[in-house]
Motif scaffolding. Sequence first.
Motif, short mmCIF file in Angstrom:
data_model
loop_
_atom_site.label_atom_id
_atom_site.label_comp_id
_atom_site.label_asym_id
_atom_site.label_seq_id
_atom_site.Cartn_x
_atom_site.Cartn_y
_atom_site.Cartn_z
N LEU A 25 18.49 21.01 19.92
CA LEU A 25 18.17 20.05 20.98
C LEU A 25 16.86 20.41 21.68
N GLY A 26 16.12 19.40 22.08
CA GLY A 26 14.97 19.59 22.94
C GLY A 26 13.72 20.08 22.23
N PRO A 27 12.66 20.32 23.01
CA PRO A 27 11.36 20.69 22.43
C PRO A 27 11.26 22.16 22.07
N MET A 28 10.30 22.47 21.23
CA MET A 28 9.86 23.85 21.03
C MET A 28 8.57 23.98 21.83
N VAL A 29 8.46 25.06 22.59
CA VAL A 29 7.30 25.23 23.47
C VAL A 29 6.56 26.52 23.11
N VAL A 78 3.86 21.67 24.22
CA VAL A 78 5.25 21.22 24.14
C VAL A 78 5.38 20.29 22.93
N ILE A 79 6.18 20.72 21.96
CA ILE A 79 6.38 19.94 20.74
C ILE A 79 7.78 19.34 20.78
N GLY A 80 7.86 18.04 21.00
CA GLY A 80 9.14 17.37 21.19
C GLY A 80 9.98 17.30 19.93
N PRO A 81 11.29 17.05 20.09
CA PRO A 81 12.20 17.00 18.94
C PRO A 81 11.83 15.90 17.94
N ARG A 82 11.32 14.79 18.43
CA ARG A 82 10.95 13.70 17.53
C ARG A 82 9.76 14.10 16.66
N GLY A 212 22.84 7.54 14.31
CA GLY A 212 22.74 9.00 14.37
C GLY A 212 22.82 9.55 15.77
N PHE A 213 21.79 10.31 16.17
CA PHE A 213 21.81 11.01 17.45
C PHE A 213 20.74 10.50 18.41
N PRO A 214 20.89 10.79 19.69
CA PRO A 214 19.84 10.46 20.68
C PRO A 214 18.54 11.19 20.35
N SER A 215 17.44 10.74 20.93
CA SER A 215 16.11 11.29 20.62
C SER A 215 15.93 12.73 21.10
N LEU A 216 16.86 13.24 21.88
CA LEU A 216 16.81 14.63 22.32
C LEU A 216 17.09 15.58 21.16
N VAL A 217 17.70 15.07 20.10
CA VAL A 217 18.18 15.90 18.99
C VAL A 217 17.11 16.01 17.89
N ARG A 218 16.99 17.20 17.34
CA ARG A 218 16.12 17.43 16.18
C ARG A 218 16.91 17.08 14.93
N PHE A 219 16.79 15.84 14.48
CA PHE A 219 17.64 15.37 13.39
C PHE A 219 17.25 15.94 12.04
N SER A 220 16.19 16.74 11.99
CA SER A 220 15.83 17.42 10.73
C SER A 220 16.61 18.72 10.55
N TRP A 221 17.34 19.14 11.57
CA TRP A 221 18.12 20.38 11.48
C TRP A 221 19.34 20.19 10.58
N GLY A 222 19.70 21.23 9.84
CA GLY A 222 20.85 21.15 8.94
C GLY A 222 22.14 20.82 9.66
N THR A 223 22.25 21.24 10.91
CA THR A 223 23.43 20.93 11.72
C THR A 223 23.67 19.43 11.78
N CYS A 224 22.61 18.66 11.93
CA CYS A 224 22.73 17.20 12.03
C CYS A 224 23.17 16.60 10.71
N THR A 225 22.62 17.10 9.63
CA THR A 225 22.98 16.61 8.30
C THR A 225 24.47 16.74 8.07
#
Length: 294
Positions: A25-29, A78-82, A212-225
């Motif tokens: 969840l959220g950005p990488m900073v 700040v690199i957002g999840p999207r 899928g998930f809200p934009s807060l989520v990093r949908f490229s993560w394996g957890t989401c898959t």
Amino acid sequence: MESTPEWASQPCIMGIDEAGRGPVLGPMVYGCLYCPLSYQSSLASLHFADSKTLKEDKREELYENLKLDKSLGWAVDVIGPRELSAKMLAINKINLNEISHNSAMGLIKQVLDMGVLLTEVYLDTVGDPEKYRVKLSERFSSIKFVVSKKADSLYPVVSGASIVAKVTRDRALREWLVEETGENINRNFGSGYPGDPETKAWLTQHKHSVFGFPSLVRFSWGTCTTHLKSEVEVTWESDEAEESGNGNSSTKRQSKLSKFGFTTCESRSEEIESSGKGRCKFFQARKIQQISQF
């Protein structure tokens, strides 16, 4: 810190570190801290430490203190999840290590462009330390780079950067503008790490079978898959040219490109815009036209 400090012409050091690399969840900073080389010995008295070892209120206190220190400069990326997901899932994929490297190099360039005379930069490694150091040295040949594991525990200037990055990410999460306001989204998502039970529960609660998930989520993560395996599969209809197995490679390429609403054949552009021919059935059936200007 945006203005060029008075001491910018003196030899300066910089530390770079990140926060939020692992969460779903959220950005990488990425954050950096820089100061005159002559101020390096004074950094120890500021009691910086790896941000992960400090409680939130202590990190906030140190962050506010460093912002007031005239001998310190700082910046963040700040690199957002999207953005993370888009880069990692693109046709020409950019992996997380490369995204991290680009962010760190972007901060270095930003500070150099301000006129700061950077002579030494210390970084927590991403990938192989020596390969990373060589990559940085090739890009910025006038700077000495020190890349090591646990740099945020070894070098106070990196510890300070760690605090800048962590506090920025924490505040970004607290103040994150959730776009999907109609979905009754709550903020009880825990730490945001995939293994956190509270985060897992939040993902399950806010999963949509189609979108899928809200934009807060990093949908490229394996957890989401894993979470979306049992949900609705969405497929695009194929154009007739593809379905018929036409062996003409240019026709196939044209058909594939037309799925995205455009064509490379300029001579047919007017015909396509008026009739919809050569475009995906999804667009044809709904009489959706391509426009070049709004």
